[in-house]
Design a protein around this motif. Structure first.
Motif, PDB file in Angstrom:
ATOM      1  N   GLN A   1      -6.577   4.078  -9.116  1.00 29.70           N
ATOM      2  CA  GLN A   1      -6.892   2.814  -8.454  1.00 29.70           C
ATOM      3  C   GLN A   1      -6.903   1.657  -9.451  1.00 29.70           C
ATOM      4  OE1 GLN A   1      -8.573   5.643  -7.893  1.00 29.70           O
ATOM      5  NE2 GLN A   1      -8.054   6.044  -5.762  1.00 29.70           N
TER       6      GLN A   1
ATOM      7  N   ILE B   1       2.764  -7.347 -12.641  1.00 29.91           N
ATOM      8  CA  ILE B   1       3.853  -7.923 -11.840  1.00 29.91           C
ATOM      9  C   ILE B   1       3.659  -9.432 -11.692  1.00 29.91           C
ATOM     10  CG2 ILE B   1       4.928  -7.944  -9.554  1.00 29.91           C
ATOM     11  CD1 ILE B   1       4.149  -4.936  -9.389  1.00 29.91           C
TER      12      ILE B   1
ATOM     13  N   LEU C   1      -1.379  -2.823 -12.546  1.00 27.80           N
ATOM     14  CA  LEU C   1       0.046  -3.006 -12.269  1.00 27.80           C
ATOM     15  C   LEU C   1       0.293  -4.279 -11.447  1.00 27.80           C
ATOM     16  CD1 LEU C   1       2.904  -1.914 -12.556  1.00 27.80           C
ATOM     17  CD2 LEU C   1       2.562  -0.626 -10.441  1.00 27.80           C
TER      18      LEU C   1
ATOM     19  N   ARG D   1      -8.354 -11.844  -7.721  1.00 26.27           N
ATOM     20  CA  ARG D   1      -7.256 -12.677  -7.240  1.00 26.27           C
ATOM     21  C   ARG D   1      -7.694 -13.545  -6.061  1.00 26.27           C
ATOM     22  NH1 ARG D   1      -1.648 -12.124  -7.854  1.00 26.27           N
ATOM     23  NH2 ARG D   1      -1.964 -10.055  -8.732  1.00 26.27           N
TER      24      ARG D   1
ATOM     25  N   ILE E   1       9.854  -2.721  -8.827  1.00 25.29           N
ATOM     26  CA  ILE E   1       9.400  -3.943  -9.505  1.00 25.29           C
ATOM     27  C   ILE E   1      10.602  -4.761  -9.984  1.00 25.29           C
ATOM     28  CG2 ILE E   1       8.104  -4.834 -11.485  1.00 25.29           C
ATOM     29  CD1 ILE E   1       6.342  -2.232 -11.188  1.00 25.29           C
TER      30      ILE E   1
ATOM     31  N   SER F   1       9.244  -4.048   2.997  1.00 24.10           N
ATOM     32  CA  SER F   1      10.438  -4.734   2.507  1.00 24.10           C
ATOM     33  C   SER F   1      11.660  -4.395   3.348  1.00 24.10           C
ATOM     34  CB  SER F   1      10.689  -4.387   1.030  1.00 24.10           C
ATOM     35  OG  SER F   1      11.655  -5.254   0.485  1.00 24.10           O
TER      36      SER F   1
ATOM     37  N   GLU G   1       1.188  -9.823  -3.621  1.00 26.73           N
ATOM     38  CA  GLU G   1       0.898  -9.950  -5.055  1.00 26.73           C
ATOM     39  C   GLU G   1       0.139  -8.727  -5.589  1.00 26.73           C
ATOM     40  OE1 GLU G   1      -0.556 -13.960  -5.846  1.00 26.73           O
ATOM     41  OE2 GLU G   1       0.801 -14.777  -4.335  1.00 26.73           O
ATOM     42  N   SER G   2      -1.100  -8.528  -5.113  1.00 21.04           N
ATOM     43  CA  SER G   2      -1.886  -7.414  -5.662  1.00 21.04           C
ATOM     44  C   SER G   2      -1.151  -6.090  -5.493  1.00 21.04           C
ATOM     45  CB  SER G   2      -3.237  -7.297  -4.948  1.00 21.04           C
ATOM     46  OG  SER G   2      -3.946  -8.491  -5.007  1.00 21.04           O
ATOM     47  N   LEU G   3      -0.538  -5.897  -4.336  1.00 23.35           N
ATOM     48  CA  LEU G   3       0.095  -4.622  -4.031  1.00 23.35           C
ATOM     49  C   LEU G   3       1.614  -4.692  -4.145  1.00 23.35           C
ATOM     50  CD1 LEU G   3      -2.122  -3.529  -1.007  1.00 23.35           C
ATOM     51  CD2 LEU G   3      -2.351  -2.912  -3.406  1.00 23.35           C
ATOM     52  N   ALA G   4       2.097  -5.700  -4.877  1.00 27.28           N
ATOM     53  CA  ALA G   4       3.550  -5.845  -5.016  1.00 27.28           C
ATOM     54  C   ALA G   4       4.170  -4.558  -5.549  1.00 27.28           C
ATOM     55  CB  ALA G   4       3.874  -7.015  -5.938  1.00 27.28           C
ATOM     56  N   GLY G   5       3.444  -3.854  -6.395  1.00 25.75           N
ATOM     57  CA  GLY G   5       3.997  -2.646  -6.987  1.00 25.75           C
ATOM     58  C   GLY G   5       3.630  -1.372  -6.258  1.00 25.75           C
ATOM     59  N   ALA G   6       2.903  -1.477  -5.174  1.00 23.39           N
ATOM     60  CA  ALA G   6       2.418  -0.271  -4.487  1.00 23.39           C
ATOM     61  C   ALA G   6       3.418   0.185  -3.424  1.00 23.39           C
ATOM     62  CB  ALA G   6       1.061  -0.549  -3.843  1.00 23.39           C
ATOM     63  N   HIS G   7       3.430   1.444  -3.161  1.00 23.70           N
ATOM     64  CA  HIS G   7       4.251   2.013  -2.092  1.00 23.70           C
ATOM     65  C   HIS G   7       3.323   2.167  -0.891  1.00 23.70           C
ATOM     66  CE1 HIS G   7       6.502   5.346  -0.025  1.00 23.70           C
ATOM     67  NE2 HIS G   7       7.487   4.536  -0.318  1.00 23.70           N
TER      68      HIS G   7
ATOM     69  N   ARG H   1       7.297   3.093 -10.294  1.00 22.15           N
ATOM     70  CA  ARG H   1       7.558   1.899  -9.500  1.00 22.15           C
ATOM     71  C   ARG H   1       8.504   0.919 -10.195  1.00 22.15           C
ATOM     72  NH1 ARG H   1       7.296   2.689  -4.869  1.00 22.15           N
ATOM     73  NH2 ARG H   1       6.844   0.527  -4.377  1.00 22.15           N
TER      74      ARG H   1
ATOM     75  N   ARG I   1      -1.423 -12.488   0.770  1.00 19.20           N
ATOM     76  CA  ARG I   1      -1.414 -12.557  -0.691  1.00 19.20           C
ATOM     77  C   ARG I   1      -1.607 -11.174  -1.312  1.00 19.20           C
ATOM     78  NH1 ARG I   1      -2.334 -16.913  -4.198  1.00 19.20           N
ATOM     79  NH2 ARG I   1      -3.041 -18.166  -2.448  1.00 19.20           N
ATOM     80  N   VAL I   2      -2.503 -10.404  -0.744  1.00 20.75           N
ATOM     81  CA  VAL I   2      -2.770  -9.081  -1.300  1.00 20.75           C
ATOM     82  C   VAL I   2      -1.527  -8.194  -1.184  1.00 20.75           C
ATOM     83  CG1 VAL I   2      -4.101  -6.963  -0.933  1.00 20.75           C
ATOM     84  CG2 VAL I   2      -5.265  -9.168  -1.042  1.00 20.75           C
TER      85      VAL I   2
ATOM     86  N   ILE J   1      11.763  -6.872  -7.238  1.00 26.23           N
ATOM     87  CA  ILE J   1      10.909  -8.037  -6.955  1.00 26.23           C
ATOM     88  C   ILE J   1      11.053  -9.111  -8.021  1.00 26.23           C
ATOM     89  CG2 ILE J   1       8.504  -8.797  -6.760  1.00 26.23           C
ATOM     90  CD1 ILE J   1       7.857  -5.925  -5.751  1.00 26.23           C
TER      91      ILE J   1
ATOM     92  N   ALA K   1      -1.581   5.441  -4.304  1.00 25.54           N
ATOM     93  CA  ALA K   1      -2.229   5.056  -5.549  1.00 25.54           C
ATOM     94  C   ALA K   1      -3.586   4.393  -5.326  1.00 25.54           C
ATOM     95  CB  ALA K   1      -1.324   4.129  -6.356  1.00 25.54           C
ATOM     96  N   ILE K   2      -3.765   3.773  -4.165  1.00 23.53           N
ATOM     97  CA  ILE K   2      -5.007   3.013  -3.987  1.00 23.53           C
ATOM     98  C   ILE K   2      -5.946   3.644  -2.962  1.00 23.53           C
ATOM     99  CG2 ILE K   2      -3.896   0.825  -4.557  1.00 23.53           C
ATOM    100  CD1 ILE K   2      -3.947   0.196  -1.499  1.00 23.53           C
TER     101      ILE K   2
ATOM    102  N   PRO L   1      10.753 -11.599  -1.888  1.00 23.99           N
ATOM    103  CA  PRO L   1      12.055 -11.079  -2.300  1.00 23.99           C
ATOM    104  C   PRO L   1      12.921 -10.717  -1.102  1.00 23.99           C
ATOM    105  CG  PRO L   1      10.321  -9.459  -2.699  1.00 23.99           C
ATOM    106  CD  PRO L   1       9.646 -10.704  -2.256  1.00 23.99           C
TER     107      PRO L   1
END
Lengths: 407, 407
Positions: B290, B300, B296, B125, B30, A200, A129-135, B26, A125-126, B33, A275-276, A310
């Protein structure tokens, strides 16, 4: 009385039975959250139930059979019939994931699978969802509880591999045939799934090289402790040179690493991204109740609204030769100049020593060292040269070291 | 070219600027997705932008102003206008959460707030989704990076509180006025939010007692280390006697505790429940990038489909007096029988000693001990009696100890 949400359950082993019980216990609380009263309305086992009948009478199918067939057939047919599916089947997803996810998308249903990786640790899930936008740059994971339990026993009690395995079997942490766990194959399937989600890009189990813990000795663990290192079976998925590498092998960690303190049958995953910085998720590995809890979380999410995996957007290369730091240990003759000569041969291959420990025993000595990161191909070339040197009395032992220490 | 998804941004400080940049970087990923191209279509700061105009031109509002007003007014008006809202405003949610969640439900919009607690650590989440069906028993959290950084400095470098605070300020981990952080108030707001979600009962910031780290001395940290303990500012939310307790205070941890190894400005949360044993989530606390990443992830999720905070289903009592183990340290005259007399007085209050360390200094001695759990009221009663004994030369120092060690 809220409307019933009908759950068809395929498989009734440890996890299936735990799921059915947990769902019954929590049904009222779930009705409060979702507005629907969930209920298991059909169970399929080898000896009872009919798939078509269960499918026709379900809003959602939970697949806990395991293995490829008939699980794959059932999951596909459920989605084609417009039903959401929750599965904990890592082998199926690591092998036929793209077919299944594509089927989910084209039928506009959800296919959720938190229970397939790291039990109740919510890494799927993380990532989705949470990191869907993270690289995401890299994932390190302890994703097999059996091997982590065995390595923890070896470190704590100085047990041999065989002794620790036996204890794991006695306590129910290892199966009678532990092959899939101890060879690293189970972890490889899980890392294939995580890599697919993080990057992905398609990742099949066959693309994940794995090395197990069957050959780890009590001495490896003991000597490394003198260097401040702890041994784990680590899955890695990372970007390398525009491609990715996904692999599983034993590796030492320095105490500052977030995975170093993960002991016993626990699982943990560290996800790194610019980013994180990095986040770490840890918890009990796959036990019946824990996996059932992960499955239930998925069922509730499916009851509320959609999420979707996706299509792949990349076709990244799988990098074969990656850089790693290494622990190297061997018996040598106890004579002057040995260390200098080993260092010279290593240096010719580009391998430089970070820390070293030489300990005399009667007549010979043990030389244990940690090398700075270098390409694995270079490292193994260097080891071959070293092993041919006249004063080297044992086959050198090599284990990877994860170098990062985090704040 | 996919359709644009319009994001209105309220506030453009550190987090706001980082969010705008991250969203731009991003946006293409996005769009892959979600099928929509996200874009910041309006920014409100003190000196530029008009809220009504931004609202009219947005599909979703990101609130990063902080504080109560005008943030509350804007968030309510955005939801009343049918827009999803993502906020990182812990004070607002810990104070007016029920009003806001109720507004979200009645307008059928999403209000997401991952960034409000523990930065990118996805605890919101996980509580709302992965563990939606779990019966959470307890949460322990290190949810303030500033204080964790200060305590880590004190433990590592033997620094005084003042010295460590100054260093935190120099490095940007503490603000010029660090009051909200060091008093525990910031952590209390975050624990109020977590408790609300975990227990589905209303929890207001005013119901969370908090104690900070301003009075911790270098000696506390040093002596405790001799007992194998490390000091953290811990937020606790737990079920007690059919009610709950939510609180923040300094506490020692044994090395086996999952939060013991969380150092520097990192945050971590451990969630316990029968079905899952416990899971731990850790990562960097609230830095600009962070928190922006957490925001973000929420944006999403809002772009894809709904999630909702259900109405409260319980009205659980807040328990005031809870059991805790304690560390107790004091200077005493160096004479025979002191320990026995202290133990007797403690025992009369029901406090029993788990481990003790007595160290002579010239003319006097320091007596440091860990007590088994007992009601806090009983403990403080015992301390008062002890402090009046003739041979006690300093006010006894008391710090809570978290006892659990996990596998």
């Amino acid at each position: 009385m809220p409307e019933t949400y009908r759950v068809g359950l395929l498989g009734h082993g440890t996890v299936g039975a735990a799921f059915e019980q947990l769902l019954a216990e929590r049904a009222d609380a779930i009705a409060h959250i979702t507005g629907y009263q969930p209920q298991v309305t059909g169970v399929l086992t080898r000896s009872r139930g009919d798939f078509d009948e269960i499918l026709a009478n379900s809003d959602l199918i939970v697949e806990l059979i395991g293995g490829i067939e008939p699980a794959r057939d059932y999951v596909l047919r459920a989605m084609q019939a417009g039903k959401h599916v929750v599965s904990a089947n890592k082998l199926l997803l690591a092998t036929y994931g793209e077919e299944l996810w594509s089927c989910a998308r084209s039928n506009e249903v959800q296919l959720r699978f938190e229970g397939a990786v790291a039990g109740v640790v919510p890494v799927i899930r993380v990532l989705q969802e949470s990191l869907a936008g993270a690289h995401v740059e890299r994932i390190h994971g302890i994703v097999n509880g059996t091997t982590n339990f065995i390595l923890t026993e070896m470190a704590r009690a100085g047990a041999t591999y065989e002794g620790a395995l036996q204890r794991a079997q006695e306590l129910g942490y290892a199966e009678a045939d532990p092959t899939d766990d101890v060879t690293g194959r189970d972890a490889a399937a899980k890392m294939a799934i995580l890599a697919r989600l993080a990057f992905s890009t398609p990742v099949h189990l066959d693309q994940v090289p794995y090395e197990g813990i069957e050959h780890i000795t009590a001495e490896d663990v003991a000597y490394a402790r003198d260097l401040g290192l702890g041994l784990k079976l680590i899955g890695t998925a990372e970007r390398v040179d525009g491609g990715i590498s996904v692999r599983v092998h034993p590796a030492f960690l320095y105490p500052g690493h977030p995975l170093a303190s993960v002991n016993g049958s626990f699982n943990a995953v560290t996800i790194e991204s610019d980013a994180i910085t990095e986040i770490t998720l840890s918890g009990p590995g796959a036990g019946g109740a824990q996996t059932a809890s992960a499955v239930l979380g998925d069922v509730i999410s499916a009851m509320i609204p959609p999420a979707s995996t996706p299509e792949t957007s990349e076709a990244l290369a799988i990098v074969e030769d990656v850089e790693n730091a290494f622990y190297l240990s061997m018996e040598v003759d106890d004579q002057p100049g040995v260390l200098a000569q080993v260092a010279e041969v290593l240096g010719m291959q580009g391998a430089s020593i970070k820390s070293v420990l030489q300990r005399g025993m009667d007549g010979h000595a043990r030389l244990t060292m940690v090398l700075h990161p270098l390409l694995e191909s270079r490292f193994y070339g260097a080891v071959q040269l070293v092993s041919r040197m006249a004063f080297v009395r044992s086959q050198p032992r090599a284990i990877r070291v994860i170098e990062e220490e985090f704040e």
